[in-house]
Design a protein around this motif. Structure first.
Motif, PDB file in Angstrom:
ATOM      1  N   LEU B  51       0.868  -1.120   0.007  1.00  0.00           N
ATOM      2  CA  LEU B  51      -0.025   0.037   0.032  1.00  0.00           C
ATOM      3  C   LEU B  51       0.888   1.271  -0.065  1.00  0.00           C
ATOM      4  O   LEU B  51       0.642   2.241  -0.938  1.00  0.00           O
ATOM      5  N   THR B  58       3.451   6.333  -7.012  1.00  0.00           N
ATOM      6  CA  THR B  58       2.852   6.882  -7.889  1.00  0.00           C
ATOM      7  C   THR B  58       2.673   8.235  -7.453  1.00  0.00           C
ATOM      8  O   THR B  58       2.409   9.107  -8.439  1.00  0.00           O
ATOM      9  N   GLY B 353     -10.393  11.430   8.633  1.00  0.00           N
ATOM     10  CA  GLY B 353     -10.366  10.717   7.104  1.00  0.00           C
ATOM     11  C   GLY B 353     -11.851  10.354   6.796  1.00  0.00           C
ATOM     12  O   GLY B 353     -11.957   9.377   5.820  1.00  0.00           O
ATOM     13  N   PRO B 382     -10.276  14.203   2.113  1.00  0.00           N
ATOM     14  CA  PRO B 382     -10.737  12.860   1.911  1.00  0.00           C
ATOM     15  C   PRO B 382     -11.553  13.048   0.338  1.00  0.00           C
ATOM     16  O   PRO B 382     -11.560  12.136  -0.467  1.00  0.00           O
ATOM     17  N   ILE B 385      -9.612  13.846  -2.452  1.00  0.00           N
ATOM     18  CA  ILE B 385      -9.042  12.358  -2.965  1.00  0.00           C
ATOM     19  C   ILE B 385     -10.050  11.513  -3.788  1.00  0.00           C
ATOM     20  O   ILE B 385      -9.777  10.906  -4.772  1.00  0.00           O
ATOM     21  N   PHE B 386     -11.223  11.421  -3.222  1.00  0.00           N
ATOM     22  CA  PHE B 386     -12.372  10.782  -4.044  1.00  0.00           C
ATOM     23  C   PHE B 386     -12.569  11.427  -5.352  1.00  0.00           C
ATOM     24  O   PHE B 386     -12.721  10.791  -6.185  1.00  0.00           O
ATOM     25  N   ALA B 389      -9.609  10.868  -7.663  1.00  0.00           N
ATOM     26  CA  ALA B 389      -9.473   9.291  -8.075  1.00  0.00           C
ATOM     27  C   ALA B 389     -10.552   9.092  -9.069  1.00  0.00           C
ATOM     28  O   ALA B 389     -10.124   8.193  -9.712  1.00  0.00           O
ATOM     29  N   VAL B 397      -3.903  10.789 -11.274  1.00  0.00           N
ATOM     30  CA  VAL B 397      -3.516   9.633 -10.594  1.00  0.00           C
ATOM     31  C   VAL B 397      -2.342  10.028  -9.367  1.00  0.00           C
ATOM     32  O   VAL B 397      -2.603   9.658  -8.379  1.00  0.00           O
ATOM     33  N   THR B 400      -3.631  12.213  -6.859  1.00  0.00           N
ATOM     34  CA  THR B 400      -4.312  11.483  -6.040  1.00  0.00           C
ATOM     35  C   THR B 400      -3.617  10.864  -4.947  1.00  0.00           C
ATOM     36  O   THR B 400      -3.690  11.170  -3.711  1.00  0.00           O
ATOM     37  N   SER B 401      -2.440  10.222  -5.294  1.00  0.00           N
ATOM     38  CA  SER B 401      -1.562   9.579  -4.274  1.00  0.00           C
ATOM     39  C   SER B 401      -0.849  10.683  -3.411  1.00  0.00           C
ATOM     40  O   SER B 401      -0.751  10.509  -2.589  1.00  0.00           O
ATOM     41  N   ILE B 404      -3.118  11.768  -1.067  1.00  0.00           N
ATOM     42  CA  ILE B 404      -3.333  10.639   0.155  1.00  0.00           C
ATOM     43  C   ILE B 404      -2.000  11.020   0.888  1.00  0.00           C
ATOM     44  O   ILE B 404      -2.138  10.755   2.310  1.00  0.00           O
ATOM     45  N   LEU B 407      -2.785  13.687   3.062  1.00  0.00           N
ATOM     46  CA  LEU B 407      -3.638  13.186   4.383  1.00  0.00           C
ATOM     47  C   LEU B 407      -3.017  12.489   5.213  1.00  0.00           C
ATOM     48  O   LEU B 407      -3.380  12.703   6.494  1.00  0.00           O
ATOM     49  N   LEU B 408      -2.060  11.265   4.922  1.00  0.00           N
ATOM     50  CA  LEU B 408      -1.681  10.313   5.712  1.00  0.00           C
ATOM     51  C   LEU B 408      -0.589  11.063   6.719  1.00  0.00           C
ATOM     52  O   LEU B 408      -0.307  10.778   7.853  1.00  0.00           O
ATOM     53  N   LEU B 411      -2.401  12.756   9.342  1.00  0.00           N
ATOM     54  CA  LEU B 411      -2.963  11.887  10.534  1.00  0.00           C
ATOM     55  C   LEU B 411      -1.890  11.444  11.290  1.00  0.00           C
ATOM     56  O   LEU B 411      -1.807  11.295  12.545  1.00  0.00           O
TER      57      LEU B 411
END
Lengths: 458, 429, 269
Positions: B51, B58, B353, B382, B385-386, B389, B397, B400-401, B404, B407-408, B411
C-alpha cells in the motif's frame, strides 16, 4: 449582521461578567464574611443569564427564519397556482426568487417573481434587524437580572452549578438525540418512499433500477426498486472480506499474544495500528489503482473472465481494513483468558499449540465471536472502498469475479448531487439506509452482549 | 476407603518409540500453528508495505511540476494601461510562444500550443493586472506545461511507443525537446499542490481548498464535540444516578460508535439540510456531522480517564470544603486532561479521514478557490481524494496519491502528537 | 487388603529411607535483575510428601515451579544450577519439557479447571499425550483418576457439565484428578488449599495423604498445621535461601535453627 449579532452577545456576556463581579466584590467588602458565594460566581451567573438565552434565541431564529420567509413568499402567489406545484417546483421557484434578490437575474422573470424578490429583500432586512433587537434586549435583560440578583444571601454558586448540570445533562442526551434523529429521519423518509413504491417490491423484488426519468409525466413505475440484488451484493462482498480477514486477523492475534516475544509485539502492533488508521478512501483508491487491475490480469492469465470492478477486489481490500480490527479484538479476547488457564495446560505437558487450540481458543471464543460480528457489521456498513471499487449495477449473482453493488454504494450514488426528497430515487436511499442501520444495529447489540457476558465470566 | 487396592496403571514409558513419534507429531503441529501465525503477520505487513510503496511510487512525482519559462512581450499597442484585463491575452501569449520556436509551421500550431497549460493566458493576465507597470516591457513568465507533457518530462510516457498510443505526439515531443535544450524547462517543487485550489487541469489542481475545508470542518467538530463530550462524560461518570435512563444513554453511546458512517451522512442530509434548511457543501454542516461521530469516542475516553483519577484526590478536595463541582473542575479534570486530549486528537484524526458522510452532504463540490470560513461551500481532503480518483486524466492519478500522502502525513502528525501527549503528561496511578 | 497400620509402617519406612526422586543442586533463580533463589540444595524423597514452608516471598513457590520448568513460561526468568529427576538433569537441552511436565504434574493455588466439561478436563492430558487408544480406555482413565482424587462419587452423574460449575473444593480435587490422569511420577502443589474453606481443605489434605502411596508429592503451604498434618519431610525457606530441611516431626519439635523455630511458633511470618 449574523456575525455582528454573535459578537454583540459575546461582548455583552463579558460586560455582564465583569460588571457583576465588580459589583459583587463591593457588596462583599460591605458585608464581609456573610456573603454566600464568591464574586466570581456572581460574575459567571450574570454571564450565563446574558449569553445563554440570547444564544438560544438566535439559534432558533436562524433555524426557522428561512422556512417562515419561504412560506410568506409562496403566500404572495395565487393559492391555486401554489397548490398545483410539487415540492420540487416550489423549491425551484424560491431559489429563482432568491437568485434575483441577490442580484443574479437570468432571462426575463415574470413581474410577480420580481416583486417577490423585492419583498424578500425587505423581509430579510426586517428579520435581521428584529433578530438583532430581540437578541440585544435579551442580553440587556440578562445583565440587569444578573446584577439585580447580587446580594449577600443570593446563592450564586448554586445557580451556576445548576446551569452547569443542565448543560451536562443536555450534552449527555445528545447521544440519544442523535439516535432519535437517525431513526426519525430514516423512518420518515422511508415512509415517504414506501408510499410511492410498495413495500413488497422493495423487500422481494429482484430488479434494482432506480435511475428513473424525473419528468412529471412519467411516474415512479418505470424504475424498479427490488432491493434483493443489492443485499446479495453486500453479502457477497462482506463474505469475501470476512473469508480473508478472519483467519489472517485471528492468526495474527494468536502469534502476537502467544508466540511473539515482547520486542516483536512492540514493533508489530503499532504497524498493524497504522493499517487500522488508514482512511477507507485510501483503501478504495488502492483497490482501483493496484488490486483490481492485478486480479484482472491474473484472472485473464488463467483464462477467466474478470470484471474490471470485481467483487473480489473490493472484498479483498476490505479484508485489509478488517485485519487489524479483528486482530486487536481477538488479541483482547485471548489476553483476557486468565493466566491460570495457560499454566494449567502447560503443567499438563501441553505444547503451546495444544494450549492455544484446545484451551485458549475455546475459552476466548465468545470474545472472538463478538469481534467477528463487529467486523461483519463494519464490512456491511463500509462505504468508500465499495463506492470506489465495486460496481454500480445491481445484479443477482454471487460470482466473486463479477461486479456486484452494495447497499452503501447505492446510498451514495443515489444521493450525490441531489437533494430533492420527493422522488423515489433519492428516497430509496433512505429505505436502504434504514435497513443498513437495523442490520448493523442488530449485529452490534449482539456482539456487545456476547462480549459483555464473556467479560463477566472472568 | 483405602486406595491401596486400586490397581495402579502401568507407568508410561516416555522413551518408547511410539510415544516419541507421537510427541514429534505434536511438536510439528505446534510449529505449524506458529508458522501460520507468522505467515498471517507477513501477509498483513506485506499488504501495508505494498500500500505504502504504491502510494509513494505513484505519488512522489506530483510533488514536482514541470514548468516552462517564456519571455512575454507586453506591448503597449496590445494592452490598454487603463484596462489591462480586457486585452487579448490569448494572442499576446501565442505571439510570444511562437517567438520561441521560429520554425513552427501553421499546421503544427495546435499541437505546439497544447504543450502549455490551458490557463497560461489567465496566469499571465492576472500577473499583469496586479502589476500594470510591467506593460511595455518583456517579462519572463514561468507556468506549468500541460499534464501529458509533465508526464513526458517525468518519464511516465514511453517515447518508443507507437504514436497513437501516446498522449503526446511526435511533433510535441520534438518541440518539447527543443524547449528543453533552450533551458526553458524546469522541474521545481510543486508549491501549487498546496497553494492552488481544485482545477479541471491536473497541472493546476492543488489541495488548498481541500485542506482549508477540512480545517474548518475539524474546527467546528472540535468546538462542538470537545466541550459536549467532556460535559456528558462528567455527568455520566460523576453525577448521573444509576437508572434506566442513564443505562439507555450508555447503550446509545456504545452503539453510536459502531453505526456506519454513511448513516450519519443520511442523518445530516435529512435533518441538518432537509429539515433545518442549512446550506449544502459547507464545512459547518460537515463539522456538525463529524462532531456527532466523534462524540462517543470523546465521551468514552473521558469517562475512562475520570475513573482513573484516584479517590484520595477527590476526598482530599472534598475534605477542605470544596463543592463537588469545584472538586471536578479544579482537581479531577486537570489531572484527567492529558488523556482526554490524547483521545480527542485520535478522534479528530479519525474524523479527518471520514469521507462518506461528507459526500452525502455535498462536500465534494468543484470549488476553485479556498473557502474563507465555515459557511462557504468547499471540499475536504478525503472527498478531494475521491474526486481526483474519479477523474480520468493521468495527471490526477499521481495527484491523488500525493493527496493521500498529504492526508496520511496529517494523520501521522496528529497521532504522533497524541502519543507525545500520552508519554509526556499522562500520569500512572 | 492391607491394613492401615501396615500401610503406615511401609510409608514411614519409605520416608525415613528415602529413595531420592528429585534433587536440586545449587539452584539460583533470577527474575530479570532480581535474584529470587540462592544456591538451594534440596532432595525430594520418593513416595512421600515434602512440604515447603516459609514466609511470603521466600522463594518456595519459585523453587516448586523450577521442578517442572513452569518458570519457562515467564520470559524474564532464568534458572542456573542442576535439578535432576531420577538422576537426569531436567534443564538439559535434550530434555523435552512436554515429557517432563507429564511426569511432574502440578496443582495450583486457585483451582483452574478449563472451561470445558468435567470429563473433558480429565481427558485433556491423556488425549494430548496420546495415552489412550480407545474411548473405553479413556473412559477408564477418567474414572480411575476421579476415583483416586476422591471425587468420583460426587461427579459421576454429571460428567458432561462444565468443570467451572463445581464448588471450590471439588474444583481443586478435579484439578488433582486432571494431574493424576497422565500418570505423573511427581505432583507439585502450590498452596492447593489457600482458596478453600476448612471442610474442603480437610478433604484435600486427606486426599494428599492417600496419594503418596503412588506419587511423590511436593507441597507449598502457608499453614504450619497443614505441613505437620500431611508431610513427612519439611523444608524451610527464607529470603530465597533454604534455611533447614529434615523430617517433619523433627522440624516441628526440635528445629536446628532459631529462625525455623521462630517461624513455626508464629513469632514472624
Amino acid at each position: 449582521m449574523v456575525a455582528n449579532t454573535f459578537l454583540v452577545i459575546f461582548l455583552l456576556t463579558i460586560v455582564g461578567y465583569v460588571a457583576a463581579r465588580i459589583h459583587a466584590k463591593s457588596v462583599l467588602e460591605k458585608v464581609g464574611a456573610q456573603m454566600h458565594s464568591r464574586p466570581i460566581y456572581h460574575g459567571v451567573n450574570a454571564a450565563i443569564w446574558t449569553g445563554v438565552p440570547a444564544l438560544i434565541i438566535i439559534l432558533f431564529w436562524l433555524m426557522f427564519q428561512n422556512t417562515v420567509i419561504n412560506q410568506l413568499l409562496l403566500g404572495l402567489f395565487e393559492p391555486s397556482r401554489i397548490e398545483a406545484m410539487t415540492s420540487a417546483d416550489k423549491s425551484l421557484l424560491i431559489s429563482e426568487i432568491r437568485q434575483i434578490a441577490a442580484g443574479r437575474i437570468f432571462g426575463t422573470p415574470e413581474d410577480m417573481v420580481l416583486a417577490a424578490a423585492q419583498k424578500l429583500n425587505d423581509w430579510t432586512w426586517i428579520a435581521r434587524a428584529s433578530m438583532f433587537a430581540v437578541v440585544l434586549a435579551a442580553c440587556l435583560a440578562g445583565v440587569a437580572f444578573g446584577l439585580r440578583a447580587i446580594g449577600p444571601r443570593f446563592r450564586a454558586r448554586y445557580s451556576v452549578e445548576r446551569s452547569l448540570n443542565a448543560f451536562m445533562i443536555f450534552c449527555s442526551f445528545v447521544a440519544i438525540f442523535t439516535t432519535i434523529g437517525i431513526i426519525a429521519s430514516l423512518v420518515y423518509e422511508s415512509y415517504q418512499f414506501f408510499s410511492m413504491v410498495p413495500a413488497y417490491e422493495f423487500f422481494f423484488g429482484l430488479r434494482w433500477e432506480p435511475q428513473i426519468p424525473l419528468r412529471a409525466d412519467q411516474v415512479a413505475g418505470l424504475g424498479a426498486f427490488g432491493a434483493i440484488p443489492v443485499f446479495v451484493g453486500t453479502f457477497v462482498i462482506a463474505t469475501i472480506a470476512m473469508v480473508f480477514a478472519v483467519p489472517i486477523g485471528l492468526l495474527t492475534a494468536i502469534y502476537l499474544t502467544e508466540y511473539a516475544d515482547h520486542r516483536v509485539r512492540a514493533t508489530i502492533k503499532p504497524l498493524l495500528e497504522i493499517l487500522a488508521g488508514v482512511p477507507t478512501v485510501v483503501y478504495g483508491f488502492f483497490a482501483v489503482l493496484i488490486v483490481a487491475p492485478l486480479i484482472r490480469d491474473f484472472g485473464t492469465g488463467l483464462g477467466l473472465d474478470v470484471a474490471p470492478r470485481s467483487a473480489l477486489a473490493a472484498g479483498g481490500v476490505m479484508a485489509i481494513m478488517l485485519i487489524p480490527f479483528i486482530s486487536s479484538l481477538s488479541d483482547d479476547a485471548l489476553a483476557a483468558v486468565p493466566r491460570a488457564m495457560r499454566e494449567g495446560s502447560y503443567a499438563m505437558g501441553a505444547t503451546k499449540g495444544e494450549t492455544i487450540r484446545k484451551v485458549l481458543l475455546p475459552a476466548a471464543l465468545p470474545g472472538i465471536m463478538g469481534g467477528i460480528l463487529l467486523a461483519l457489521s463494519r464490512a456491511i456498513g463500509e462505504t468508500m472502498i465499495v463506492v470506489m471499487a465495486a460496481g454500480l449495477i445491481a445484479s443477482m449473482n454471487i460470482n466473486p469475479l463479477d461486479s456486484v453493488t452494495t447497499v452503501t454504494v447505492q446510498i451514495v450514488t443515489l444521493l450525490i448531487g441531489d437533494s430533492a426528497f420527493d422522488n423515489p430515487k433519492t428516497l430509496s436511499a433512505f429505505a436502504l439506509g434504514l435497513m443498513l442501520f437495523l442490520i448493523t444495529l442488530v449485529l452490534n447489540v449482539l456482539a456487545l452482549t456476547i462480549v459483555r457476558k464473556y467479560r463477566e465470566k472472568y | 476407603m483405602s486406595i491401596a487396592n486400586e490397581t495402579a496403571r502401568p507407568a508410561v514409558d516416555w522413551r518408547s518409540v511410539e510415544v516419541t513419534r507421537f510427541r514429534k507429531r505434536r511438536y510439528a503441529a505446534d510449529r505449524r500453528l506458529q508458522f501460520y501465525g507468522m505467515g498471517a503477520i507477513v501477509i498483513a505487513l506485506g499488504l501495508l508495505a505494498i500500500l505504502v510503496t504504491s502510494l509513494i511510487s505513484t505519488g512522489y512525482s506530483a510533488f514536482t511540476q514541470t514548468m516552462v519559462t517564456v519571455p512575454i512581450e507586453l506591448r503597449e499597442d496590445q494592452i490598454d494601461r487603463e484596462d489591462p484585463f480586457s486585452a487579448n491575452w490569448r494572442t499576446i501569449l501565442r505571439d510570444s510562444l511562437k517567438k520561441l520556436t521560429p520554425e513552427l509551421e501553421a499546421s503544427q500550431e495546435r499541437d505546439y500550443f497544447a504543450l502549455f497549460t490551458n490557463n497560461a493566458q489567465f496566469l499571465v493576465r492576472d500577473q499583469v493586472v496586479k502589476n500594470p507597470q510591467l506593460i511595455g516591457t518583456t517579462v519572463s513568465f514561468t507556468f506549468p506545461v500541460a499534464d501529458p507533457v509533465d508526464q513526458l518530462s517525468k518519464g511516465n510516457i514511453d517515447r518508443n511507443q507507437p504514436e497513437q498510443l501516446r498522449r503526446v505526439n511526435d511533433v510535441q515531443i520534438a518541440f518539447y525537446d527543443k524547449l528543453s535544450e533552450q533551458g526553458a524547462i524546469s522541474v521545481p517543487f510543486n508549491w501549487s499542490l498546496f497553494f492552488n485550489a481544485d482545477s479541471r487541469f491536473p497541472e493546476l489542481a492543488g489541495l488548498a481548498g481541500a485542506i482549508s475545508g477540512s480545517f474548518w470542518a475539524l474546527l467546528v467538530c472540535f468546538l462542538i464535540s470537545f466541550p459536549a463530550g467532556i460535559a456528558a462524560a462528567i455527568y455520566l461518570e460523576e453525577f448521573a444516578p444509576k437508572n434506566r435512563l442513564t443505562d439507555l444513554i450508555e447503550v446509545n453511546i456504545n452503539n453510536l460508535a459502531a453505526v456506519p458512517s454513511v448513516v450519519f451522512g443520511l442523518l445530516a442530509l435529512a435533518v441538518f439540510i432537509g429539515w433545518f434548511g442549512m446550506p449544502r457543501s459547507v464545512p459547518l454542516v460537515g463539522g456538525m456531522t463529524l462532531a456527532l461521530m466523534t462524540l462517543p469516542t470523546i465521551i468514552i475516553v473521558t469517562r475512562a480517564s475520570l475513573k482513573s483519577v484516584p479517590a484520595s484526590i477527590r476526598e482530599a478536595a472534598l475534605g477542605v470544603g470544596a463543592s463537588k463541582h469545584e472538586v471536578i473542575l479544579h482537581h479531577i479534570l486537570p489531572l484527567a486532561m492529558p488523556t482526554i486530549l490524547t483521545g480527542t486528537i485520535i478522534g479528530l484524526a479519525q474524523a479527518l479521514g471520514e469521507t462518506a458522510p461528507l459526500l452525502l452532504i455535498g462536500m465534494n463540490a468543484f470549488i476553485t478557490s479556498p473557502p474563507a470560513g465555515f459557511l462557504e461551500p468547499s471540499t475536504a481532503l478525503p472527498t478531494q481524494i475521491f474526486i481526483w480518483a474519479d477523474s480520468p486524466e493521468r495527471g490526477f492519478v499521481s495527484r491523488t496519491s500525493a493527496a493521500i500522502l498529504v492526508l496520511l502525513s496529517f494523520l501521522i502528525t496528529m497521532n504522533a502528537i497524541a502519543i507525545f501527549f500520552r508519554q509526556r503528561f499522562e500520569r500512572r496511578w | 487388603m492391607l491394613t492401615d497400620t501396615t500401610i503406615e509402617k511401609k510409608l514411614t519406612a519409605m520416608a525415613n529411607d528415602p529413595k531420592i526422586k528429585m534433587r536440586g543442586n545449587k539452584v539460583n533463580v533470577f527474575y530479570g535483575e532480581k535474584q529470587a533463589l540462592f544456591d538451594v540444595d534440596l532432595d525430594v524423597p520418593g513416595n512421600a510428601v515434602m512440604a515447603l514452608i516459609g514466609p511470603s516471598g521466600c522463594g518456595k513457590s519459585t523453587f516448586l515451579r523450577c521442578l517442572n520448568r513452569m518458570n519457562d513460561t515467564i520470559d524474564i526468568c532464568k534458572v542456573t544450577g542442576d535439578i535432576t529427576l531420577d538422576g537426569e538433569d531436567i534443564y538439559d537441552p535434550k530434555i523435552d519439557v512436554v515429557e517432563l511436565r507429564a511426569r511432574v504434574g502440578m496443582v495450583f493455588q486457585k483451582p483452574n479447571p478449563f472451561p470445558k466439561s468435567i470429563y473433558e478436563n480429565i481427558a485433556y492430558g491423556p488425549r494430548i499425550h496420546g495415552l489412550t487408544k480407545t474411548k473405553a480406555e479413556l473412559d477408564e482413565v477418567v474414572e480411575s483418576s476421579l476415583r483416586k482424587a476422591a471425587i468420583w462419587e460426587e461427579v459421576k452423574d454429571r460428567l458432561q457439565e462444565p468443570g467451572t460449575g463445581l464448588s471450590g473444593g471439588q474444583q481443586q480435587r478435579l484439578c488433582i484428578a486432571r494431574a493424576i490422569a497422565v500418570s505423573p511420577e511427581v505432583i507439585l502443589m502450590d498452596e492447593p488449599c489457600s482458596a478453600l474453606d476448612p471442610i474442603a481443605t480437610a478433604k484435600v489434605e486427606e486426599l494428599i495423604d492417600e496419594l503418596r502411596l503412588n506419587f511423590t508429592i511436593v507441597i507449598v503451604t502457608h499453614s504450619m498445621q497443614q505441613a505437620a498434618r500431611v508431610s513427612q519431610r519439611t523444608a524451610m525457606f527464607h529470603l530465597g535461601n533454604l534455611v533447614e530441611e529434615g523430617p517433619t516431626d523433627k522440624m516441628f519439635t526440635n528445629p536446628d535453627t532459631k529462625l525455623t523455630q521462630d517461624y513455626i511458633t508464629g513469632r514472624f511470618g
